[in-house]
Scaffold this motif. Structure first.
Motif, PDB file in Angstrom:
ATOM      1  N   GLY A  58       0.935  -1.283   0.040  1.00 44.42           N
ATOM      2  CA  GLY A  58       0.065  -0.019   0.090  1.00 44.42           C
ATOM      3  C   GLY A  58       0.822   1.188   0.023  1.00 44.42           C
ATOM      4  N   THR A  59       0.282   2.467   0.202  1.00 43.75           N
ATOM      5  CA  THR A  59       0.850   3.704   0.033  1.00 43.75           C
ATOM      6  C   THR A  59       0.978   4.414   1.624  1.00 43.75           C
ATOM      7  OG1 THR A  59      -1.352   4.610  -0.052  1.00 43.75           O
ATOM      8  CG2 THR A  59      -0.286   3.996  -2.164  1.00 43.75           C
ATOM      9  N   THR A  60       0.197   3.927   2.623  1.00 47.97           N
ATOM     10  CA  THR A  60       0.415   4.328   3.838  1.00 47.97           C
ATOM     11  C   THR A  60      -0.083   3.464   4.821  1.00 47.97           C
ATOM     12  OG1 THR A  60      -0.591   6.679   3.046  1.00 47.97           O
ATOM     13  CG2 THR A  60      -0.757   6.266   5.294  1.00 47.97           C
ATOM     14  N   ARG A  61       0.813   3.542   6.078  1.00 43.10           N
ATOM     15  CA  ARG A  61       0.639   2.629   7.227  1.00 43.10           C
ATOM     16  C   ARG A  61      -0.119   3.394   8.161  1.00 43.10           C
ATOM     17  NH1 ARG A  61       3.272  -2.608   9.303  1.00 43.10           N
ATOM     18  NH2 ARG A  61       2.845  -2.403  11.595  1.00 43.10           N
ATOM     19  N   VAL A  62      -1.108   2.930   8.731  1.00 47.31           N
ATOM     20  CA  VAL A  62      -2.016   3.433   9.804  1.00 47.31           C
ATOM     21  C   VAL A  62      -1.787   2.615  11.155  1.00 47.31           C
ATOM     22  CG1 VAL A  62      -3.929   4.794  10.865  1.00 47.31           C
ATOM     23  CG2 VAL A  62      -3.348   4.763   8.146  1.00 47.31           C
ATOM     24  N   ASP A  63      -1.161   2.915  12.212  1.00 50.08           N
ATOM     25  CA  ASP A  63      -0.937   1.957  13.343  1.00 50.08           C
ATOM     26  C   ASP A  63      -1.592   2.437  14.426  1.00 50.08           C
ATOM     27  OD1 ASP A  63       0.828  -0.314  13.275  1.00 50.08           O
ATOM     28  OD2 ASP A  63       2.087   1.029  12.224  1.00 50.08           O
ATOM     29  N   TYR A  64      -2.372   1.708  15.143  1.00 46.45           N
ATOM     30  CA  TYR A  64      -2.963   2.052  16.538  1.00 46.45           C
ATOM     31  C   TYR A  64      -2.143   0.843  17.595  1.00 46.45           C
ATOM     32  CZ  TYR A  64      -6.581   4.441  13.938  1.00 46.45           C
ATOM     33  OH  TYR A  64      -7.288   5.436  13.138  1.00 46.45           O
ATOM     34  N   THR A  65      -1.707   1.483  18.608  1.00 43.13           N
ATOM     35  CA  THR A  65      -0.807   0.624  19.510  1.00 43.13           C
ATOM     36  C   THR A  65      -1.476   0.984  20.881  1.00 43.13           C
ATOM     37  OG1 THR A  65       1.084   2.260  19.717  1.00 43.13           O
ATOM     38  CG2 THR A  65       1.068   0.423  17.913  1.00 43.13           C
ATOM     39  N   ALA A  66      -1.221   0.167  21.797  1.00 43.21           N
ATOM     40  CA  ALA A  66      -1.686   0.150  23.172  1.00 43.21           C
ATOM     41  C   ALA A  66      -0.656  -0.837  23.910  1.00 43.21           C
ATOM     42  CB  ALA A  66      -2.932  -0.309  23.593  1.00 43.21           C
ATOM     43  N   THR A  67      -0.002  -0.096  25.121  1.00 47.33           N
ATOM     44  CA  THR A  67       0.972  -0.545  25.896  1.00 47.33           C
ATOM     45  C   THR A  67       0.758  -0.294  27.437  1.00 47.33           C
ATOM     46  OG1 THR A  67       2.523   1.641  25.730  1.00 47.33           O
ATOM     47  CG2 THR A  67       2.739  -0.226  24.203  1.00 47.33           C
TER      48      THR A  67
END
Length: 411
Positions: free
Chosen positions: A322-331
């Protein structure tokens, strides 16, 4: 009557004379003790106070990994150094660390991580502060790490470097911050298990960013703030797979609130929208919801609890689509000092990623436990266990169990 009896008693020792009746030579006329002035200033200098406080450590550890891709054992040398200066108005911190890895099989020695960081601050006046930071890092994932393609024999080396400057000023209950940053990211080649080498130079790029933050101290505890940012990603070459340039401009707008209860608890939360607009109209636009939160709770000096939620919108990595990576992270993490010789820690994380322009989806989670046993003031024995899990549309499910044990010598 009483005063009259005291005065004659005080008057007797104060008889007049030339001092010849005393044994203190300083009281004799014309006589002085030998060497009234020091002949040398040796030994009278002020103690030397270095500009930096220096702290360093060296760790030697063994790492056993049992993953979906197979088993491996590595020996790692982990040196680090930290320099710190705290002045009346200024503060300077420099830290450097490296991770040198030698696999059990073969004689190669790889630098799998090198990180340098510089943080500076200067209090211009009572309401204005200047900040400047710089960073440089070289990292390389180990083959078989969950999230990497299983056919990768040597993962690409990632080199990043950049800096940022900022100014913060208070206007009564308001505070305003302006920031500007530049970051360079480049990737080395990827080597597959069949010997094929894939160049990743077309994904090298510059990231230029600016930001504005305005906060209002509504109460002694709560601060309401707004964030606005604009950035630019400029690639060295156009995408070979797409046949066009993937240069893009990013915009972000968020609002949030921060609460601070003494030095024990701090909570921050914000939400907003992000827009990534490509120069080439055919690539379209990427709209994303932005969520960020941080919690830090320290009830006493032995316990610290942390949790965070973050959203990142970045160009894809070499093995992404793809053209863009969208990350949602929880720690989440916890550190507990049992006593003067034993410290425990634990963490957990979760993430999900989507790729604009591709149907691929990636999710994962992990957790870990660790302990430090202090042998003496300069030596500690460490032990850790980690578990990583990832599930990607392209590579399926991958798991890894990792056990690390070692010794750390510090200043």
């Amino acid at each position: 009557m009483t005063l009259a009896l005291v005065l004659p008693a005080l008057a007797d020792p104060l008889t007049s004379g030339d001092g010849s009746g005393v044994d203190n030579e300083r009281l004799l006329p014309g006589v002085y003790p030998t060497g009234p002035v020091l002949e040398s200033s040796a030994g009278l200098g002020e103690p030397y106070d270095p500009f930096f406080d220096v702290d360093w450590s060296v760790g030697l550890r063994g790492v056993y990994t049992n993953a979906t891709a197979g088993e491996r054992f590595d020996v790692q040398l982990v040196p680090s150094v930290k320099l710190e200066h705290i002045g009346t108005r200024s503060a300077v911190n420099f830290d450097a660390s490296a991770e040198i890895t030698r696999p059990h099989e073969g004689n190669s020695v790889d630098v799998t991580a090198l990180r340098l960081g510089l943080q500076t601050g200067y209090q211009l006046d009572s309401v204005t502060r200047l900040n400047g930071n710089a960073n440089f890092a070289i990292t390389q994932q180990i083959a078989g790490t969950p999230g990497l393609a299983p056919n990768i024999a040597i993962a690409p080396r990632t080199i990043t470097g950049g800096g940022d400057v900022g100014v913060t000023r208070q206007f009564g209950k308001f505070n305003v911050s302006l920031t500007g940053a530049a970051q360079r990211t480049s990737y080395g080649p990827t080597t597959l298990r069949d010997g094929t080498v894939i160049d990743n130079f077309e994904q090298d790029y510059w990231a230029l960013d600016s930001g504005l933050r305005v906060g209002f101290q509504a109460t002694p505890i709560f601060e309401v703030f707004g964030l606005a940012g604009a950035g630019r990603d400029i690639f060295d070459y156009q995408s070979a797979s797409l046949g066009v340039s993937t240069d893009a401009t990013d915009y972000a707008l968020k609002g949030g609130v921060t609460g601070r209860w003494n030095s024990n608890l701090e909570v921050t939360g914000s939400a907003g929208m992000g827009l990534r607009k490509f120069d080439v109209a055919s690539l379209g636009e990427v709209v994303s919801q932005l969520y960020d939160a941080q919690i830090a709770y320290t009830p006493d000096e032995t316990l610290r609890l942390t949790a965070a939620l973050a959203t990142t919108v970045t160009p894809p990595r070499p093995d992404d689509a793809g053209t863009t990576r969208v990350d949602y992270t929880a720690t989440a993490g916890v550190n507990y000092k049992v006593n003067s010789w034993l410290a425990l820690r634990a963490f957990a994380d979760w993430y999900t990623a989507r790729f604009e322009g591709s149907a691929n989806v990636e999710t994962g989670h992990g957790y870990g436990l660790g302990a430090d046993y202090t042998v003496n003031a300069h030596t500690a024995v460490t032990a850790d266990y980690e578990f990583d899990h990832s599930d990607t549309t392209s590579y399926g499910v991958q798991d890894a169990h990792r056990v690390t044990m070692g010794v750390k010598v510090s200043r």
